[in-house]
Every structure is written in structure tokens, then in C-alpha cells.
Design a protein around this motif. Structure first.
Motif, PDB file in Angstrom:
ATOM      1  N   ARG A 144       0.803  -1.222   0.000  1.00 13.47           N
ATOM      2  CA  ARG A 144       0.000   0.000   0.000  1.00 13.47           C
ATOM      3  C   ARG A 144       0.839   1.277   0.000  1.00 13.47           C
ATOM      4  N   ASN A 145       2.101   1.217   0.426  1.00 17.54           N
ATOM      5  CA  ASN A 145       2.832   2.452   0.680  1.00 17.54           C
ATOM      6  C   ASN A 145       4.121   2.663  -0.098  1.00 17.54           C
ATOM      7  N   THR A 146       4.560   1.695  -0.870  1.00 18.68           N
ATOM      8  CA  THR A 146       5.817   1.915  -1.575  1.00 18.68           C
ATOM      9  C   THR A 146       5.801   1.255  -2.950  1.00 18.68           C
ATOM     10  N   THR A 147       6.811   1.538  -3.740  1.00 17.58           N
ATOM     11  CA  THR A 147       6.970   0.902  -5.047  1.00 17.58           C
ATOM     12  C   THR A 147       7.427  -0.540  -4.844  1.00 17.58           C
ATOM     13  N   CYS A 148       6.793  -1.459  -5.527  1.00 16.13           N
ATOM     14  CA  CYS A 148       7.193  -2.865  -5.429  1.00 16.13           C
ATOM     15  C   CYS A 148       7.035  -3.521  -6.797  1.00 16.13           C
ATOM     16  N   ALA A 149       7.530  -4.735  -6.918  1.00 19.12           N
ATOM     17  CA  ALA A 149       7.538  -5.395  -8.228  1.00 19.12           C
ATOM     18  C   ALA A 149       7.435  -6.901  -8.067  1.00 19.12           C
ATOM     19  N   LEU A 150       6.887  -7.525  -9.091  1.00 14.76           N
ATOM     20  CA  LEU A 150       6.881  -8.973  -9.228  1.00 14.76           C
ATOM     21  C   LEU A 150       7.692  -9.322 -10.467  1.00 14.76           C
ATOM     22  N   ARG A 151       8.621 -10.239 -10.325  1.00 17.28           N
ATOM     23  CA  ARG A 151       9.381 -10.717 -11.486  1.00 17.28           C
ATOM     24  C   ARG A 151       9.037 -12.184 -11.692  1.00 17.28           C
ATOM     25  N   ILE A 152       8.454 -12.467 -12.852  1.00 16.63           N
ATOM     26  CA  ILE A 152       7.969 -13.807 -13.173  1.00 16.63           C
ATOM     27  C   ILE A 152       8.849 -14.395 -14.266  1.00 16.63           C
ATOM     28  N   VAL A 153       9.352 -15.612 -14.031  1.00 13.75           N
ATOM     29  CA  VAL A 153      10.232 -16.266 -15.000  1.00 13.75           C
ATOM     30  C   VAL A 153       9.694 -17.664 -15.295  1.00 13.75           C
ATOM     31  N   PRO A 154       9.169 -17.902 -16.507  1.00 18.75           N
ATOM     32  CA  PRO A 154       8.610 -19.213 -16.839  1.00 18.75           C
ATOM     33  C   PRO A 154       9.666 -20.317 -16.798  1.00 18.75           C
ATOM     34  N   THR A 155       9.278 -21.467 -16.275  1.00 21.83           N
ATOM     35  CA  THR A 155      10.189 -22.606 -16.248  1.00 21.83           C
ATOM     36  C   THR A 155      10.164 -23.368 -17.566  1.00 21.83           C
ATOM     37  N   ARG A 156       9.169 -23.099 -18.391  1.00 19.03           N
ATOM     38  CA  ARG A 156       9.039 -23.730 -19.707  1.00 19.03           C
ATOM     39  C   ARG A 156       8.419 -22.704 -20.653  1.00 19.03           C
ATOM     40  N   SER A 157       8.557 -22.914 -21.941  1.00 20.79           N
ATOM     41  CA  SER A 157       7.994 -21.967 -22.898  1.00 20.79           C
ATOM     42  C   SER A 157       6.481 -21.906 -22.719  1.00 20.79           C
ATOM     43  N   THR A 158       5.954 -20.686 -22.726  1.00 19.71           N
ATOM     44  CA  THR A 158       4.525 -20.484 -22.544  1.00 19.71           C
ATOM     45  C   THR A 158       4.087 -19.362 -23.476  1.00 19.71           C
ATOM     46  N   SER A 159       3.003 -18.689 -23.155  1.00 18.69           N
ATOM     47  CA  SER A 159       2.544 -17.573 -23.968  1.00 18.69           C
ATOM     48  C   SER A 159       2.073 -16.460 -23.053  1.00 18.69           C
TER      49      SER A 159
END
Length: 273
Positions: A144-159
Motif C-alpha cells: 500500500r505504501n511503496t513501489t514494489c515489483a513482481l518478477r515472473i520467470v517461466p520454467t518452460r515456454s509459454t505464452s
């Protein structure tokens, strides 16, 4: 056969061919049962070598932070995440600190879909969190109060569309839950519809190769401006509820990735003043 196994297979096949030629010229040609037995031995050797190699394989996503101590590896996937994430942007963004990571699995078979890491600007002076607060309270305060991020890395090819569908289902479930809890007004729900449609439309119908990171950044709140959620390289939307709840969906209950929730909870145990 993967490129990793080709050199191994070629050397083993060369050995087999040479042995067969020598046996032929010595009038000791292998019998049919012997030749059939050789195939499982050959493939067993290839698979054994592949297994040994895979145990030591680590995927480094950032060459600049691949040195020991600069990354944390997801033990479930061997995917490495930088401990400090620097995102290039037209508008300056803070350095993000890795708070926790984990794997996302689906079905009762536990198929690994992607590894996900949660980052936040923990140097933000607005983070006035008492150490005695519960981990869930600390997570919500950070989101709610600061800048944050999610980094998602696929384990297999996807779309992109496959990931998008998962995001939309999570937000729809979050909306139902918020409505049941009385945390979402009819006006807020109506205002969220256009940003939800924009989020759905910004993902292309193209492949996302395995180990290609997808970053989603929630900007810190600004007075008189809605929160911004950036899908890096794809676009941005501006809505308090959608932007905030996209991230919070990863931490509801056990979370979309229980190992992520467990990791973040453990790392925030002593965080605060």
C-alpha cells in the motif's frame, strides 16, 4: 534431443559404431539379442549424464549480477534472481530489494509453471512498520505504501495469453472476495472495469520463451493520482484497486505461490522498527 545432450550422445554413438566395426572385422559380429541390449544401455548412459548435469544447472538472468552473493536461486527451479533489481525507465525508479521468491505450480501433479520473486523499495521513509506487526500486516503495508515489483520467470515456454488468463482469474476472484468483505464499493468496482479490460488487452498473442522474465511494477502512491501498474515493455494502467490488488492476490491465504508467501513471510519476520 536437446542441444545439451547431443555431444554426449554423439560420443556414445561413435563408441558403439567403432566397437561394432571391430567386432565385424574380427568375425565376432554381435548377435541380435546383444545388439538389442546395447540400446537401453546407451540411452541409460545418456539419461544418467543429463541428470548429473541438470543438478548443477543454474539459470542466470542478469549477467551483471551473476556473481556469487548477488543472486538468490529458487531451489525448486534453479532459476536465479538478483538480490537487487535495477529497472531502466524514463522516470527514475528506486533499486528494488528482493523480499522473497518461490515457484508457482498447477494441478495435483505439481507442474512447475514459473518462479516468481517479490521486490520492494524498502528504503522508502513511508514504511513505518513496527516489528511487532504480523507478516501479513507488513506485506499489506509495503504494497500500500511503496513501489514494489513482481518478477515472473517461466520454467518452460509459454505464452503471454496463458499468463494473462491466470492474472485475470486471480483478479476476478479477488474482486469477489473484496465485495464479500465489504472492502469494495460499487463505485470502485465500476471504475475498475475499464482498467481490467486494458490489462487484458495489453498482452500479445505471442510466445514467451522459458527463462524470459516478465516484470510488473506497482508504483508508490501519489497524492491525487491513482496507483499505476506497469507491465514492463507492454503498457501501464492507472487504477488504485486493480494496481494494488494485482500484487495482493499473490499473498491472500497461502498465495498464488505458497513457497513465495512462505519466503516473504520468513524474511519479513524481523523487518520493522
Amino acid at each position: 534431443m536437446s542441444r545439451l545432450l547431443q555431444p554426449v550422445a554423439q560420443r556414445l554413438l561413435s563408441t558403439q559404431t567403432l566397437a561394432s566395426k571391430r567386432a565385424f572385422h574380427s568375425n565376432i559380429r554381435p548377435s541380435l539379442p546383444q545388439r538389442n541390449l546395447l540400446k537401453p544401455v546407451l540411452w541409460g548412459s545418456i539419461l544418467a549424464v543429463a541428470a548429473a548435469l541438470s543438478l548443477n544447472e543454474t539459470v542466470h538472468l542478469d549477467a551483471s549480477v551473476s556473481e556469487k552473493g548477488d543472486v538468490t536461486v529458487d531451489p525448486a527451479t534453479s532459476i536465479a534472481f538478483p538480490n537487487v533489481l535495477k529497472v531502466q525507465s524514463k522516470s527514475p525508479l528506486p533499486d528494488f530489494t528482493l523480499v522473497g521468491l518461490g515457484v508457482r505450480t498447477v494441478s495435483f501433479l505439481g507442474i512447475k509453471v514459473y518462479s516468481v520473486a517479490f521486490y520492494a523499495d524498502l528504503q522508502n521513509p513511508n514504511l513505518k512498520i513496527p516489528k511487532s506487526a504480523t507478516p501479513d500486516e507488513k506485506i499489506e503495508h509495503i504494497v500500500r505504501n511503496t513501489t514494489c515489483a513482481l518478477r515472473i520467470v517461466p520454467t518452460r515456454s509459454t505464452s503471454y495469453s496463458h499468463l494473462r488468463d491466470g492474472f485475470m482469474r486471480a483478479l476476478q476472484a479477488r474482486m469477489v472476495l473484496s465485495r464479500q468483505r465489504g472492502q469494495l464499493t460499487q463505485e470502485e468496482e465500476a471504475e475498475a472495469q475499464s482498467p481490467l479490460r486494458k490489462l487484458k488487452s495489453m498482452f500479445p498473442n505471442t510466445a514467451l520463451p522459458k527463462h524470459t522474465p516478465l516484470e510488473l511494477i506497482l508504483l508508490a502512491p501519489e497524492p491525487e493520482h491513482p496507483r499505476t501498474l506497469i507491465v514492463r515493455d507492454l503498457g501501464a494502467l492507472h487504477n488504485d484497486w486493480v494496481a494494488r490488488e494485482f500484487v495482493m492476490a499473490y499473498f491472500e491465504g497461502d498465495g498464488i505461490s505458497p513457497p513465495l508467501k512462505k519466503s516473504v513471510t520468513a524474511n519479513l519476520e524481523q523487518f520493522g522498527y
